[in-house]
Motif scaffolding. Structure first.
Motif, PDB file in Angstrom:
ATOM      1  N   LEU A 117       0.842  -1.200   0.000  1.00 55.47           N
ATOM      2  CA  LEU A 117       0.000   0.000   0.000  1.00 55.47           C
ATOM      3  C   LEU A 117       0.878   1.252   0.000  1.00 55.47           C
ATOM      4  O   LEU A 117       0.618   2.205  -0.741  1.00 55.47           O
ATOM      5  N   ASP A 118       1.895   1.251   0.828  1.00 56.46           N
ATOM      6  CA  ASP A 118       2.768   2.421   0.941  1.00 56.46           C
ATOM      7  C   ASP A 118       3.605   2.608  -0.317  1.00 56.46           C
ATOM      8  O   ASP A 118       3.709   3.713  -0.860  1.00 56.46           O
ATOM      9  N   ARG A 119       4.185   1.529  -0.807  1.00 59.85           N
ATOM     10  CA  ARG A 119       5.127   1.624  -1.940  1.00 59.85           C
ATOM     11  C   ARG A 119       4.418   1.916  -3.257  1.00 59.85           C
ATOM     12  O   ARG A 119       4.912   2.697  -4.077  1.00 59.85           O
ATOM     13  N   CYS A 120       3.253   1.306  -3.449  1.00 61.47           N
ATOM     14  CA  CYS A 120       2.597   1.403  -4.761  1.00 61.47           C
ATOM     15  C   CYS A 120       1.554   2.507  -4.850  1.00 61.47           C
ATOM     16  O   CYS A 120       1.273   3.006  -5.947  1.00 61.47           O
ATOM     17  N   PHE A 121       0.971   2.887  -3.723  1.00 61.29           N
ATOM     18  CA  PHE A 121      -0.112   3.855  -3.769  1.00 61.29           C
ATOM     19  C   PHE A 121       0.132   5.109  -2.932  1.00 61.29           C
ATOM     20  O   PHE A 121      -0.592   6.085  -3.055  1.00 61.29           O
ATOM     21  N   GLY A 122       1.134   5.049  -2.068  1.00 59.67           N
ATOM     22  CA  GLY A 122       1.386   6.183  -1.190  1.00 59.67           C
ATOM     23  C   GLY A 122       2.182   7.281  -1.877  1.00 59.67           C
ATOM     24  O   GLY A 122       2.705   7.126  -2.982  1.00 59.67           O
ATOM     25  N   ASP A 179       5.454   9.519  -1.928  1.00 58.62           N
ATOM     26  CA  ASP A 179       6.839   9.371  -1.466  1.00 58.62           C
ATOM     27  C   ASP A 179       7.190  10.371  -0.371  1.00 58.62           C
ATOM     28  O   ASP A 179       8.005  10.089   0.511  1.00 58.62           O
ATOM     29  N   ARG A 180       6.577  11.531  -0.401  1.00 57.37           N
ATOM     30  CA  ARG A 180       6.911  12.559   0.582  1.00 57.37           C
ATOM     31  C   ARG A 180       6.377  12.226   1.967  1.00 57.37           C
ATOM     32  O   ARG A 180       6.874  12.734   2.969  1.00 57.37           O
ATOM     33  N   SER A 181       5.370  11.383   2.042  1.00 56.28           N
ATOM     34  CA  SER A 181       4.814  11.009   3.342  1.00 56.28           C
ATOM     35  C   SER A 181       4.859   9.497   3.546  1.00 56.28           C
ATOM     36  O   SER A 181       3.982   8.920   4.194  1.00 56.28           O
ATOM     37  N   SER A 182       5.888   8.849   3.005  1.00 54.32           N
ATOM     38  CA  SER A 182       6.008   7.398   3.108  1.00 54.32           C
ATOM     39  C   SER A 182       6.111   6.956   4.563  1.00 54.32           C
ATOM     40  O   SER A 182       6.798   7.577   5.380  1.00 54.32           O
ATOM     41  N   LEU A 183       5.433   5.864   4.882  1.00 53.58           N
ATOM     42  CA  LEU A 183       5.525   5.280   6.215  1.00 53.58           C
ATOM     43  C   LEU A 183       6.688   4.306   6.322  1.00 53.58           C
ATOM     44  O   LEU A 183       6.989   3.805   7.408  1.00 53.58           O
ATOM     45  N   TYR A 184       7.335   4.038   5.193  1.00 54.70           N
ATOM     46  CA  TYR A 184       8.542   3.209   5.139  1.00 54.70           C
ATOM     47  C   TYR A 184       9.638   4.016   4.455  1.00 54.70           C
ATOM     48  O   TYR A 184      10.102   3.661   3.365  1.00 54.70           O
ATOM     49  N   LEU A 243      11.064   6.977  23.683  1.00 54.22           N
ATOM     50  CA  LEU A 243      10.041   7.996  23.466  1.00 54.22           C
ATOM     51  C   LEU A 243      10.178   9.197  24.396  1.00 54.22           C
ATOM     52  O   LEU A 243       9.464  10.179  24.235  1.00 54.22           O
ATOM     53  N   THR A 244      11.080   9.111  25.352  1.00 49.82           N
ATOM     54  CA  THR A 244      11.306  10.252  26.234  1.00 49.82           C
ATOM     55  C   THR A 244      11.969  11.373  25.443  1.00 49.82           C
ATOM     56  O   THR A 244      13.090  11.236  24.963  1.00 49.82           O
ATOM     57  N   GLY A 245      11.263  12.456  25.260  1.00 52.02           N
ATOM     58  CA  GLY A 245      11.783  13.575  24.483  1.00 52.02           C
ATOM     59  C   GLY A 245      11.677  13.404  22.985  1.00 52.02           C
ATOM     60  O   GLY A 245      12.201  14.222  22.220  1.00 52.02           O
ATOM     61  N   SER A 246      10.982  12.348  22.521  1.00 47.93           N
ATOM     62  CA  SER A 246      10.834  12.104  21.086  1.00 47.93           C
ATOM     63  C   SER A 246       9.358  11.967  20.753  1.00 47.93           C
ATOM     64  O   SER A 246       8.599  11.315  21.479  1.00 47.93           O
ATOM     65  N   GLU A 247       8.942  12.577  19.652  1.00 50.95           N
ATOM     66  CA  GLU A 247       7.525  12.532  19.292  1.00 50.95           C
ATOM     67  C   GLU A 247       7.105  11.165  18.788  1.00 50.95           C
ATOM     68  O   GLU A 247       6.003  10.687  19.080  1.00 50.95           O
ATOM     69  N   TYR A 248       7.986  10.508  18.027  1.00 46.06           N
ATOM     70  CA  TYR A 248       7.675   9.201  17.462  1.00 46.06           C
ATOM     71  C   TYR A 248       8.778   8.216  17.822  1.00 46.06           C
ATOM     72  O   TYR A 248       9.884   8.603  18.207  1.00 46.06           O
ATOM     73  N   VAL A 249       8.495   6.928  17.660  1.00 42.91           N
ATOM     74  CA  VAL A 249       9.402   5.914  18.182  1.00 42.91           C
ATOM     75  C   VAL A 249      10.732   5.854  17.429  1.00 42.91           C
ATOM     76  O   VAL A 249      11.747   5.443  17.995  1.00 42.91           O
ATOM     77  N   LEU A 250      10.769   6.289  16.159  1.00 37.83           N
ATOM     78  CA  LEU A 250      12.027   6.326  15.417  1.00 37.83           C
ATOM     79  C   LEU A 250      12.551   7.746  15.248  1.00 37.83           C
ATOM     80  O   LEU A 250      13.439   7.985  14.433  1.00 37.83           O
ATOM     81  N   GLY A 251      12.014   8.684  15.993  1.00 35.92           N
ATOM     82  CA  GLY A 251      12.500  10.062  15.914  1.00 35.92           C
ATOM     83  C   GLY A 251      11.403  11.053  15.620  1.00 35.92           C
ATOM     84  O   GLY A 251      10.325  10.998  16.204  1.00 35.92           O
ATOM     85  N   GLY A 252      11.661  11.942  14.681  1.00 36.14           N
ATOM     86  CA  GLY A 252      10.735  13.040  14.432  1.00 36.14           C
ATOM     87  C   GLY A 252       9.706  12.799  13.357  1.00 36.14           C
ATOM     88  O   GLY A 252       8.895  13.679  13.070  1.00 36.14           O
ATOM     89  N   GLN A 253       9.699  11.614  12.729  1.00 31.05           N
ATOM     90  CA  GLN A 253       8.775  11.336  11.629  1.00 31.05           C
ATOM     91  C   GLN A 253       7.881  10.155  11.965  1.00 31.05           C
ATOM     92  O   GLN A 253       8.343   9.115  12.452  1.00 31.05           O
ATOM     93  N   LEU A 254       6.594  10.302  11.682  1.00 27.57           N
ATOM     94  CA  LEU A 254       5.646   9.203  11.848  1.00 27.57           C
ATOM     95  C   LEU A 254       5.940   8.130  10.803  1.00 27.57           C
ATOM     96  O   LEU A 254       6.009   8.419   9.601  1.00 27.57           O
ATOM     97  N   THR A 255       6.118   6.885  11.245  1.00 27.75           N
ATOM     98  CA  THR A 255       6.408   5.778  10.336  1.00 27.75           C
ATOM     99  C   THR A 255       5.517   4.582  10.671  1.00 27.75           C
ATOM    100  O   THR A 255       4.744   4.606  11.642  1.00 27.75           O
ATOM    101  N   ALA A 256       5.674   3.523   9.886  1.00 32.58           N
ATOM    102  CA  ALA A 256       4.926   2.293  10.148  1.00 32.58           C
ATOM    103  C   ALA A 256       5.263   1.714  11.516  1.00 32.58           C
ATOM    104  O   ALA A 256       4.458   0.968  12.082  1.00 32.58           O
ATOM    105  N   ALA A 257       6.437   2.038  12.047  1.00 32.50           N
ATOM    106  CA  ALA A 257       6.799   1.560  13.389  1.00 32.50           C
ATOM    107  C   ALA A 257       5.831   2.099  14.432  1.00 32.50           C
ATOM    108  O   ALA A 257       5.521   1.414  15.418  1.00 32.50           O
ATOM    109  N   ASP A 258       5.338   3.323  14.246  1.00 34.54           N
ATOM    110  CA  ASP A 258       4.385   3.898  15.193  1.00 34.54           C
ATOM    111  C   ASP A 258       3.034   3.201  15.112  1.00 34.54           C
ATOM    112  O   ASP A 258       2.360   3.011  16.137  1.00 34.54           O
ATOM    113  N   VAL A 259       2.626   2.816  13.924  1.00 36.28           N
ATOM    114  CA  VAL A 259       1.374   2.061  13.778  1.00 36.28           C
ATOM    115  C   VAL A 259       1.504   0.725  14.497  1.00 36.28           C
ATOM    116  O   VAL A 259       0.613   0.314  15.254  1.00 36.28           O
ATOM    117  N   GLU A 260       2.633   0.051  14.286  1.00 41.92           N
ATOM    118  CA  GLU A 260       2.877  -1.237  14.930  1.00 41.92           C
ATOM    119  C   GLU A 260       2.842  -1.107  16.452  1.00 41.92           C
ATOM    120  O   GLU A 260       2.168  -1.888  17.143  1.00 41.92           O
TER     121      GLU A 260
END
Length: 295
Positions: A124-129, A131-136, A190-207
């Motif tokens: 879904l992300d690779r084929c229909f998303g 690129d500027r807001s990719s979750l991967y 997550l202490t001091g970080s908005e999302y689990v991998l840093g400053g960008q929402l990714t599929a890791a946050d959904v998981e």
């Protein structure tokens, strides 16, 4: 303490075939990206269905890849959905097993492309998303896979082990050590970080968010009150879960009643004292999410 036995049904379905088709970028593969060619079939009461529904909303794919939402509790013996049976029968010769969700189907052939959630999410992300807001995003795949592993082994599996341990105190303590250690690591990230991998929402946050929903709504039902209080003692982690619940792509799909009913219909475990200890008031946060809905 009151202990009640919940209804039991089989938790695995070895007779279900694995559909592992992938969507390609062009016509050289059997399945390629064409708007409205594919349809998702989901129940948001299922953790995999909830993951896909959130990603589907984050990518704004309602018009490109429509989704059909199924009842929380399957309506066929063996745990299947009657609405999916024609797809299964068209996709597997003489199929007689349960017709399970989630499924990605192909409208051109009337068959199932995939029933494997990680592949569906990535396609879904690779084929229909966009690129500027990719979750991967490029370079994040290893981090996403690490969070997927931590959630599966350190949270889901450990919580299930602790809940099943019964009178085996050593097994329960061992499982809780793994669970609390994993939650502690995630809390530090997550202490001091908005999302689990840093400053960008990714599929890791959904998981991670779906895993925390399951931990609070489902797994705590089988833990003692002391364990649930220790689980709740990770302020950055649960503040993060609360913050994402208000996000429309997350909160609008959170079917709390459906998750509970599905759990009660499937569960073989015993309800314990932790069932009375709430970690988050999910209802309050979900009502803050725009377009909040129940399915």
């Amino acid at each position: 303490m009151s202990i009640t036995q919940l209804a039991a049904v089989p938790s695995t379905h070895p007779q279900v075939p694995a559909f592992r088709g992938r969507i390609g970028r062009d016509a050289h593969g059997g399945h390629y990206a064409v708007p409205r060619r594919y349809r998702l079939h989901l129940t948001t009461a299922c953790s995999d269905g909830l993951r896909i529904a959130v990603v589907h909303s984050l990518l704004a794919l309602d018009d490109i890849c429509p989704a059909t939402f199924l009842p929380a509790v399957p309506d066929c013996p063996g745990g299947g959905h009657s609405a999916l049976r024609p797809l299964y029968e068209a996709s597997a010769h003489r199929y007689s097993g349960p017709a399970l969700a989630p499924v990605l189907s192909d409208a051109w052939s009337g068959r199932i492309v995939s029933s494997r959630t990680p592949d569906i999410l990535r396609d879904l992300d690779r084929c229909f998303g966009d690129d500027r807001s990719s979750l991967y995003p490029c370079g994040a795949e290893a981090g996403i896979e690490e969070i997927e592993r931590l959630c599966a082994e350190g949270v889901e599996e450990a919580a299930q082990r602790a809940g099943r341990a019964g009178a085996d105190e050593a097994e329960r303590a061992s499982a809780l050590d793994v669970l609390l250690g994993t939650l502690g690591e995630l809390d530090r990230r997550l202490t001091g970080s908005e999302y689990v991998l840093g400053g960008q929402l990714t599929a890791a946050d959904v998981e991670l968010w779906v895993t925390l929903v399951q931990l609070d709504i489902v797994h705590r039902q089988h833990l003692d009150a002391s364990a649930v209080h220790r689980i709740a003692g990770h302020p950055a982690l649960w503040a993060y879960a609360r913050r994402l619940a208000v996000h429309p792509a997350f909160g609008r799909h959170l079917d709390l009643d459906g998750i509970s009913r599905r759990h009660q219909a499937r569960c073989e475990g015993l309800e314990a004292a932790g069932a009375a200890v709430r970690i988050l008031d999910w209802e309050a946060h979900v009502t803050e999410a725009p377009d909040a809905s129940r399915r």
